[in-house]
Design a protein around this motif. Structure first.
Motif, PDB file in Angstrom:
ATOM      1  N   ASP A 117      41.588  25.508  10.060  1.00  0.00           N
ATOM      2  CA  ASP A 117      42.545  25.205  10.336  1.00  0.00           C
ATOM      3  C   ASP A 117      43.129  23.730   9.384  1.00  0.00           C
ATOM      4  O   ASP A 117      41.729  23.449   9.571  1.00  0.00           O
ATOM      5  CB  ASP A 117      43.216  24.906  11.866  1.00  0.00           C
ATOM      6  CG  ASP A 117      43.073  26.330  12.165  1.00  0.00           C
ATOM      7  OD1 ASP A 117      43.091  27.771  11.947  1.00  0.00           O
ATOM      8  OD2 ASP A 117      42.309  26.434  13.677  1.00  0.00           O
ATOM      9  N   ILE A 118      43.923  23.241   9.377  1.00  0.00           N
ATOM     10  CA  ILE A 118      43.609  22.421   8.268  1.00  0.00           C
ATOM     11  C   ILE A 118      44.953  21.297   8.896  1.00  0.00           C
ATOM     12  O   ILE A 118      44.995  20.030   8.808  1.00  0.00           O
ATOM     13  CB  ILE A 118      44.303  22.425   7.169  1.00  0.00           C
ATOM     14  CG1 ILE A 118      45.435  23.268   7.363  1.00  0.00           C
ATOM     15  CG2 ILE A 118      43.218  23.204   5.939  1.00  0.00           C
ATOM     16  CD1 ILE A 118      46.422  22.954   5.570  1.00  0.00           C
ATOM     17  N   ILE A 119      45.768  21.602   9.745  1.00  0.00           N
ATOM     18  CA  ILE A 119      46.667  20.488  10.668  1.00  0.00           C
ATOM     19  C   ILE A 119      45.940  20.151  12.176  1.00  0.00           C
ATOM     20  O   ILE A 119      45.366  21.013  12.702  1.00  0.00           O
ATOM     21  CB  ILE A 119      47.864  21.224  11.357  1.00  0.00           C
ATOM     22  CG1 ILE A 119      49.159  22.071   9.646  1.00  0.00           C
ATOM     23  CG2 ILE A 119      49.342  20.551  11.753  1.00  0.00           C
ATOM     24  CD1 ILE A 119      49.669  22.669   9.935  1.00  0.00           C
ATOM     25  N   GLN A 120      46.281  18.634  11.248  1.00  0.00           N
ATOM     26  CA  GLN A 120      45.051  17.965  12.362  1.00  0.00           C
ATOM     27  C   GLN A 120      46.389  16.941  13.470  1.00  0.00           C
ATOM     28  O   GLN A 120      47.111  16.124  12.386  1.00  0.00           O
ATOM     29  CB  GLN A 120      44.229  16.851  12.090  1.00  0.00           C
ATOM     30  CG  GLN A 120      43.000  18.429  12.371  1.00  0.00           C
ATOM     31  CD  GLN A 120      41.606  18.439  12.151  1.00  0.00           C
ATOM     32  OE1 GLN A 120      41.710  16.248  11.680  1.00  0.00           O
ATOM     33  NE2 GLN A 120      40.601  18.748  10.895  1.00  0.00           N
ATOM     34  N   LEU A 121      46.141  16.296  14.757  1.00  0.00           N
ATOM     35  CA  LEU A 121      47.317  14.816  14.779  1.00  0.00           C
ATOM     36  C   LEU A 121      46.572  13.655  14.112  1.00  0.00           C
ATOM     37  O   LEU A 121      45.604  13.986  14.776  1.00  0.00           O
ATOM     38  CB  LEU A 121      46.937  14.915  16.545  1.00  0.00           C
ATOM     39  CG  LEU A 121      47.482  15.795  17.165  1.00  0.00           C
ATOM     40  CD1 LEU A 121      47.391  16.207  18.801  1.00  0.00           C
ATOM     41  CD2 LEU A 121      49.644  15.726  17.441  1.00  0.00           C
ATOM     42  N   LEU A 122      47.647  12.769  13.902  1.00  0.00           N
ATOM     43  CA  LEU A 122      47.241  11.900  13.917  1.00  0.00           C
ATOM     44  C   LEU A 122      46.282  10.944  14.678  1.00  0.00           C
ATOM     45  O   LEU A 122      46.432  11.217  15.800  1.00  0.00           O
ATOM     46  CB  LEU A 122      48.158  10.696  12.664  1.00  0.00           C
ATOM     47  CG  LEU A 122      48.345  11.836  11.018  1.00  0.00           C
ATOM     48  CD1 LEU A 122      49.506  11.016  11.177  1.00  0.00           C
ATOM     49  CD2 LEU A 122      47.335  11.359  10.842  1.00  0.00           C
ATOM     50  N   PRO A 123      45.206  10.040  14.386  1.00  0.00           N
ATOM     51  CA  PRO A 123      44.930   8.807  15.486  1.00  0.00           C
ATOM     52  C   PRO A 123      46.119   8.225  16.024  1.00  0.00           C
ATOM     53  O   PRO A 123      47.104   7.263  14.808  1.00  0.00           O
ATOM     54  CB  PRO A 123      44.100   8.468  14.855  1.00  0.00           C
ATOM     55  CG  PRO A 123      43.309   9.585  13.317  1.00  0.00           C
ATOM     56  CD  PRO A 123      44.287  10.070  13.697  1.00  0.00           C
ATOM     57  N   ASP A 124      45.587   7.747  17.382  1.00  0.00           N
ATOM     58  CA  ASP A 124      47.648   7.031  17.591  1.00  0.00           C
ATOM     59  C   ASP A 124      47.561   5.664  16.605  1.00  0.00           C
ATOM     60  O   ASP A 124      48.417   5.465  16.286  1.00  0.00           O
ATOM     61  CB  ASP A 124      47.179   6.439  18.863  1.00  0.00           C
ATOM     62  CG  ASP A 124      46.953   7.493  20.355  1.00  0.00           C
ATOM     63  OD1 ASP A 124      47.752   8.287  19.583  1.00  0.00           O
ATOM     64  OD2 ASP A 124      46.177   7.758  20.948  1.00  0.00           O
ATOM     65  N   HIS A 125      46.196   4.947  16.093  1.00  0.00           N
ATOM     66  CA  HIS A 125      46.844   3.466  15.458  1.00  0.00           C
ATOM     67  C   HIS A 125      47.969   3.622  14.020  1.00  0.00           C
ATOM     68  O   HIS A 125      47.822   3.117  13.763  1.00  0.00           O
ATOM     69  CB  HIS A 125      45.351   3.327  15.442  1.00  0.00           C
ATOM     70  CG  HIS A 125      44.272   3.556  14.636  1.00  0.00           C
ATOM     71  ND1 HIS A 125      43.639   5.216  14.524  1.00  0.00           N
ATOM     72  CD2 HIS A 125      44.089   3.554  12.849  1.00  0.00           C
ATOM     73  CE1 HIS A 125      42.638   5.497  13.687  1.00  0.00           C
ATOM     74  NE2 HIS A 125      43.221   3.744  12.442  1.00  0.00           N
ATOM     75  N   VAL A 126      47.338   5.434  13.333  1.00  0.00           N
ATOM     76  CA  VAL A 126      47.612   5.903  12.136  1.00  0.00           C
ATOM     77  C   VAL A 126      48.872   5.859  12.341  1.00  0.00           C
ATOM     78  O   VAL A 126      49.976   5.177  11.714  1.00  0.00           O
ATOM     79  CB  VAL A 126      46.533   6.842  11.305  1.00  0.00           C
ATOM     80  CG1 VAL A 126      47.752   7.303  10.537  1.00  0.00           C
ATOM     81  CG2 VAL A 126      45.426   6.339  11.314  1.00  0.00           C
ATOM     82  N   ALA A 127      49.500   7.205  13.431  1.00  0.00           N
ATOM     83  CA  ALA A 127      50.702   6.714  13.923  1.00  0.00           C
ATOM     84  C   ALA A 127      51.349   6.648  13.966  1.00  0.00           C
ATOM     85  O   ALA A 127      52.505   5.945  13.453  1.00  0.00           O
ATOM     86  CB  ALA A 127      50.810   8.611  14.603  1.00  0.00           C
ATOM     87  N   ASN A 128      51.048   4.629  14.784  1.00  0.00           N
ATOM     88  CA  ASN A 128      51.620   3.414  14.738  1.00  0.00           C
ATOM     89  C   ASN A 128      52.159   2.985  13.948  1.00  0.00           C
ATOM     90  O   ASN A 128      53.190   2.305  14.260  1.00  0.00           O
ATOM     91  CB  ASN A 128      50.915   2.877  16.201  1.00  0.00           C
ATOM     92  CG  ASN A 128      51.059   3.379  17.603  1.00  0.00           C
ATOM     93  OD1 ASN A 128      51.687   4.297  17.981  1.00  0.00           O
ATOM     94  ND2 ASN A 128      50.375   3.025  18.539  1.00  0.00           N
TER      95      ASN A 128
END
Length: 593
Positions: free
Chosen positions: A3-14
């Motif tokens: 699998d290659i899809i991952q959730l971004l870390p909160d600080h990056v998403a923000n």
């Protein structure tokens, strides 16, 4: 395959989400000022340093926040403005998304001190790069005090794309003005690098406009007002002489919110049809009030785009109301024979007729003789003149090129001819040139009237002093350039408050030109160097002294300018790249006959 899809870390998403809301310091200014208004503040103070790159501080005397609310305000999608989906379609406040403070905190260092009026102690919060650092009790004034420091300190790639301080501060001023114009019942102030820029008192809409843009605008303002059942329109437009070639003083508001609309701008432009020179844009301050359910402000993170349910009817309302006001104030005829058909729909929507689905008001019919033309005789005479000119032009093409020295022979009849469009045809040796004498004159004035730094410009004392009423931006600009002005022939000083008294002007500058000339000097925000100021001054002087090509009617004036221009080497281009003359390709014409 893994699998290659991952959730971004909160600080990056923000940080990514912050890019939609926080584009530059002015974006933060807008959000914090609007939050202060939503907090029912009566006095709002904006303090910036380095155009907002290093500090943006907003202090208000609003209702403040509790300890819990202060912490929750920085969480994404936390808001007090909406509770259900339907609330989005009847927004009455400035902010509602719950994104602004979280986005600001993600790309800066934020400190908040806030206290509610009914409590004895306030709270102090510090967040750095979206990471909560601490929250402590604090003694502070009622309301809120936001400090946003070191914008994009943790996103250097974003910070390097910020413009220089002059440009960024111009954007800060734009946002400040937009908010202040829509809330004349509140007190605003703006400080930049410890220098006051604006101190705006509470008052009327007219007072607020004048306090921001200066007293010289006041005599030009024409009130606009229309009140129909479903929509109210009020505000001001400036007379045609207040129009400018550059955009800047065009403001549209709906329910106290600034928005942009090329479509409604066009309605204003059409109302001024026939009153403005080509390329000029009218100055206007227009305020719409209508049911929040009739508009959608949730189509852009910056909330500067608004969708209207009855857009074409509001277009007609703006256009017709302005045209009527221009007529009332004797700026334009009050009768509009080109009736906008949308007005019928507008009237039907406001006053629907009983038992009639059409409901439009029938306009009286006017019968005219379409074949009658009172100007027919004049047109025939004009056509004859044009025909004679065309024959002369053709003879000039067919003739052998003149070989005489034009500047030793006093007879220019065979070598110089004015065209109806203001250009001149000129034989120079074996070449025929089409001349723009206006541009040639501008270059001649520029080259022969370069100001020096050592005070050689002669001064002309005025019999009666002139007074120039400066706004706060112009006042600060004057302070930055006043050391150069005596060397250029100006004698002036601040007489009282923001009134500049002019006692002497450079020779060659007419008294009727002084106010416009100063307005042009104050037009840009800041001069970096003395050389930059001198270059801009020279350019404005040349513009003020120059004639247009239509001013050259008499052959003797054209002859003298050609001689003067020849002494410069007969340059083909202005410094901005525009042509002074164009060689007529007569060989190409031969193929046409």
């Amino acid at each position: 395959m893994s699998d290659i899809i991952q959730l971004l870390p909160d600080h990056v998403a923000n940080q990514i989400a912050a890019g939609e809301v926080v584009q530059r310091p002015a974006s933060i200014v807008k959000e914090l000022l609007e939050n202060a208004i939503d907090a029912d503040a009566s006095k709002i103070e904006l303090i910036v340093r380095d155009a907002g790159k290093n500090l943006i501080q907003v202090v208000d005397d609003g209702k403040g926040m509790s300890e819990t609310d202060a912490r929750m305000a920085f969480e994404r999608h936390a808001t007090s403005k909406i509770r259900a989906t339907d609330d989005i379609f009847k927004i009455a406040t400035k902010g509602f998304r719950g994104e602004a403070l979280a986005s600001i905190a993600a790309v800066s260092q934020v400190e908040l001190r806030t206290k509610q009026k009914e409590t004895n102690i306030g709270t102090n919060i510090y967040i750095e790069g979206g990471v909560f650092q601490f929250q402590d009790p604090v003694q502070t004034s009622d309301g809120s005090n936001f400090l946003v420091k070191n914008l994009f300190f943790n996103v250097p790639a974003r910070r390097k794309f910020l413009k220089n301080n002059n440009i960024e501060f111009r954007h800060v001023i734009d946002e400040f003005q937009r908010v202040a114009l829509a809330h004349e019942n509140l007190e605003f102030s703006l400080f930049h690098d410890d220098e006051p820029v604006f101190r705006l008192r509470k008052g009327s809409q007219m007072q607020r406009i004048v306090d921001i843009f200066g007293r010289k605008l006041q005599p030009q303002l024409i009130p606009i007002k229309e009140d129909i059942i479903w929509c109210k329109l009020h505000g001001f437009v400036a007379k045609p002489e207040g129009a400018k070639k550059t955009r800047g003083e065009q403001f549209l508001f709906v329910n106290g919110r600034f928005f942009k609309s090329p479509y409604f701008n066009k309605a204003v432009q059409e109302a001024f049809e026939g009153l403005l020179l080509p390329g000029y844009i009218p100055t206007f301050f227009l305020f719409l009030e209508l049911d929040p359910e009739k508009i959608d402000v949730n189509i852009h993170p910056q909330k500067t785009e608004v969708k209207f349910e009855d857009e074409h009817l509001i277009f007609a309302l703006i256009r017709s109301t302005i045209k009527r006001s221009l007529g009332i104030y004797n700026v334009a005829p009050s009768l509009d024979f080109e009736r906008d058909p949308q007005l019928d729909e507008l009237m039907q929507k406001t006053f629907p007729s009983k038992g009639n689905t059409g409901g439009t008001i029938k306009m009286p019919e006017i019968v005219v003789d379409k074949d009658y033309n009172p100007f027919l005789e004049e047109r025939e005479v004009r056509q004859t003149e044009i025909q004679n000119l065309a024959e002369m032009y053709h003879q000039n093409i067919a003739a052998e090129p003149s070989k005489i020295n034009l500047f030793e022979d006093e007879d220019f009849d065979e070598d110089l001819m004015r065209l109806p469009n203001g250009y001149w045809l000129f034989n120079k040796g074996d070449r025929t040139l089409m001349l723009d004498l206006g541009r040639m004159h501008r270059l001649f004035v520029s080259e022969n009237n370069k100001p020096t730094k050592k005070g050689t410009t002669n001064s002309h004392a005025l019999l009666f002093s002139l007074e120039y009423h400066m706004n706060e931006i112009e006042k600060n600009k004057y302070k930055s350039i006043k050391k150069y002005l005596p060397e250029l022939g100006f004698g002036m000083k601040i007489a009282h408050e923001s009134v500049l008294r002019i006692d002497a002007v450079p020779e060659g500058l007419k008294e009727t030109q002084v106010m416009k000339f100063l307005e042009n000097l104050f037009d840009i925000l800041e001069y970096k160097t003395e050389e930059e100021f001198m270059q801009y001054y020279q350019n404005q002087w040349a513009k003020m002294q120059s004639k247009s090509r239509f001013d050259f009617i008499y052959k003797k004036d054209a002859e003298q300018l050609i001689k003067d221009f020849t002494a410069l080497g007969f340059p083909e281009f202005l410094p901005n790249g525009k042509r002074c003359f164009y060689e007529v390709p007569f060989n190409d014409f031969k193929n046409k006959f």
